[in-house]
Enzyme design. Structure first.
Site, PDB file in Angstrom:
ATOM      1  N   ARG A 163       1.391 -12.954   0.509  1.00  0.00           N
ATOM      2  CA  ARG A 163       0.198 -13.713   0.944  1.00  0.00           C
ATOM      3  C   ARG A 163      -0.105 -14.847  -0.033  1.00  0.00           C
ATOM      4  O   ARG A 163      -1.269 -15.144  -0.325  1.00  0.00           O
ATOM      5  CB  ARG A 163      -1.029 -12.790   1.066  1.00  0.00           C
ATOM      6  CG  ARG A 163      -0.889 -11.662   2.076  1.00  0.00           C
ATOM      7  CD  ARG A 163      -0.823 -12.189   3.501  1.00  0.00           C
ATOM      8  NE  ARG A 163      -0.869 -11.125   4.478  1.00  0.00           N
ATOM      9  CZ  ARG A 163       0.198 -10.514   4.994  1.00  0.00           C
ATOM     10  NH1 ARG A 163       1.414 -10.853   4.593  1.00  0.00           N
ATOM     11  NH2 ARG A 163       0.057  -9.583   5.908  1.00  0.00           N
ATOM     12  N   SER A 233      -6.534  -8.855   8.773  1.00  0.00           N
ATOM     13  CA  SER A 233      -6.865  -8.101   7.544  1.00  0.00           C
ATOM     14  C   SER A 233      -7.844  -8.929   6.727  1.00  0.00           C
ATOM     15  O   SER A 233      -7.553 -10.080   6.390  1.00  0.00           O
ATOM     16  CB  SER A 233      -5.617  -7.867   6.689  1.00  0.00           C
ATOM     17  OG  SER A 233      -4.667  -7.106   7.375  1.00  0.00           O
ATOM     18  N   GLU A 328      -8.376 -11.741   1.646  1.00  0.00           N
ATOM     19  CA  GLU A 328      -7.292 -12.599   2.153  1.00  0.00           C
ATOM     20  C   GLU A 328      -7.896 -13.771   2.920  1.00  0.00           C
ATOM     21  O   GLU A 328      -7.383 -14.899   2.871  1.00  0.00           O
ATOM     22  CB  GLU A 328      -6.388 -11.766   3.078  1.00  0.00           C
ATOM     23  CG  GLU A 328      -5.311 -12.588   3.761  1.00  0.00           C
ATOM     24  CD  GLU A 328      -4.512 -11.802   4.795  1.00  0.00           C
ATOM     25  OE1 GLU A 328      -3.999 -10.725   4.478  1.00  0.00           O
ATOM     26  OE2 GLU A 328      -4.404 -12.296   5.935  1.00  0.00           O
TER      27      GLU A 328
END
Ligand code: FAD
Ligand code: EPU
Length: 345
Positions: A163, A233, A328
């Site tokens: 990520r 998420s 995130e």
């Protein structure tokens, strides 16, 4: 190019929060993009390039220009051992994956149904079910915002991680992504380590069969933003030391973690779930009752509801497991990016 003033951002991000911006511009070419950055009327305003807004939380009215990337187009070239696909940044990623499978260009099937634009995929190096964007990246094309030159970056220059990429660090606010190059090996190797993919009979294994299974699993597990606003998420899966994980394992024998070099990547969904937070609600925002890593807008949530809910989740996880969750989802304040720690301490 289309320009709207004092525009609603509700249709342009997947949390479906009623929030607005000073100016919204929909661009269709690199020339449009340069024009927006050089327009004297907007010279002093902050600018934010977005794709589909599927990894964004606007925490308040954006006092600047939101640039919606709709630079479309793709082309394919063939080599002896690979298909090379150039995709302009505004193309819809899930449509590119579906189209590639239909055309017989195998490889992208594990990255099916990840919402967003192709040009956003390198930023957090999108990943799912054992594959990441970096596994197919041949290059990333950018426009530099100081000289308005186009440059082509190699995968090494993109410094992809979990990520993560150079676009969140050295190149943050210095470039915008205008296109990506994908290289799909003709020598297809299925990636079926994840859960139910292992149950596909070997004589049925094909890119299309895996694509269908991934779509089925994702639709069963993750809420559809069209029905319940969300950004996937909300937190990353945290990396902790092996010693810390071993200690947690003694207290919580079922905890889920995966070796990641010297560290262990812990399933944040498991941590949140085992704080009994599934279904926990603040105003119109809720921890999803089936997938605790996803925060959903169930009833006209405000950005404040989402922020307060995220803060509660982060605090409970910190107290119970001494693990620090990092979001995130990218938070946008009135003129610049912001973070949970800045909003609630
Ligand atoms: P946006 O949300 O519009 O933008 C994200 C960030 O990138 C912002 O900071 C924006 O300013 C910046 N940006 C956007 N375009 C450009 C550009 N051209 N140049 C420079 N900066 C730019 N992610 C995964 O990795 N794996 C998953 O499995 C996954 N599943 C998801 C499931 C759901 C239901 C949802 C809603 C999200 C999911 N996500 C997943 C997150 C999301 O899909 C990805 O982060 C996606 O790449 C975001 O694309 P976007 O176009 O919507 O980006
Ligand atoms: N789990 C629970 N309770 C929950 C949720 C999960 O116990 O409420 C457990 C599951 O049983 C499983 C483990 O946690 O053992 C991991 O869950 P899952 O396989 O659903 O994946 P995840 O870690 O929650 C990650 C990515 C997703 C990606 C999937 C599939 C991150 C932050 N998330 O989720 O990406 O689609 O794996 O590869 O890495 C996103 O980034 O937005 C995203 C959706």
């Amino acid at each position: 190019m289309q320009v709207f003033t004092n525009a609603s951002l509700k249709p342009y991000h997947t949390f479906s929060i009623d929030i607005s911006c000073d100016v919204l511009v929909i661009i269709e070419s690199v020339e449009d993009l340069i024009q927006v950055y050089q327009d004297a009327a907007w010279e002093d305003l902050p600018k934010l390039m977005i794709g589909k807004g599927s990894n964004l939380l606007f925490t308040e009215h954006y006092s600047g220009v939101v640039i919606v990337n709709r630079i479309m187009g793709k082309r394919v070239s063939e080599e002896a051992d690979a298909w090379n696909i150039h995709v302009n940044a505004g193309e819809d990623w899930p449509s590119i994956v579906e189209w590639s499978i239909e055309q017989g260009y195998a490889g992208l099937e594990n990255l099916a149904l990840i919402p967003g634009c192709a040009g956003s995929a390198p930023i957090q190096n999108i990943g799912a079910y054992g594959k990441e964007f970096k596994d197919f990246c041949q290059y990333v094309d950018v426009l530099t915002l100081d000289t308005f030159e186009s440059k082509r970056l190699t995968p090494e220059q993109c410094r992809f991680g979990y990520r993560d990429s150079v676009f969140k660090h050295e190149l943050y606010k210095k470039v915008v992504i205008t296109g990506v190059g994908l290289s799909l090996d003709k020598d297809w190797v299925p990636c079926i380590n994840y859960g139910s993919l292992q149950t596909i009979p070997s004589d049925e294994l094909s890119p299309k069969r895996i694509y269908q299974e991934i779509c089925r699993v994702r639709m069963a597990k993750l809420p559809d933003p069209e029905e319940q606003g969300n950004a996937g998420s909300f937190f990353k899966n945290p990396l902790i030391s092996k010693a810390h994980f071993d200690k947690l394992k003694t207290d919580f024998p079922d905890i889920v973690g995966y070796d990641s070099g010297e560290q262990v990547k812990v399933a944040a969904g498991w941590l949140i779930d085992h704080c009994d937070l599934k279904g926990f609600q603040v105003g119109g925002a809720m921890v999803h009752p089936n997938q605790a890593l996803v925060l959903v807008n169930v009833n006209h949530a405000s950005a404040k509801d989402i922020v307060q809910l995220a803060a509660t989740v982060r605090e409970k996880v910190r107290v119970q497991y001494q693990v620090e969750l990092e979001h995130e989802v990218r938070f946008m304040g009135s003129t610049t990016e912001t973070y949970l720690s800045e909003l609630v301490g």
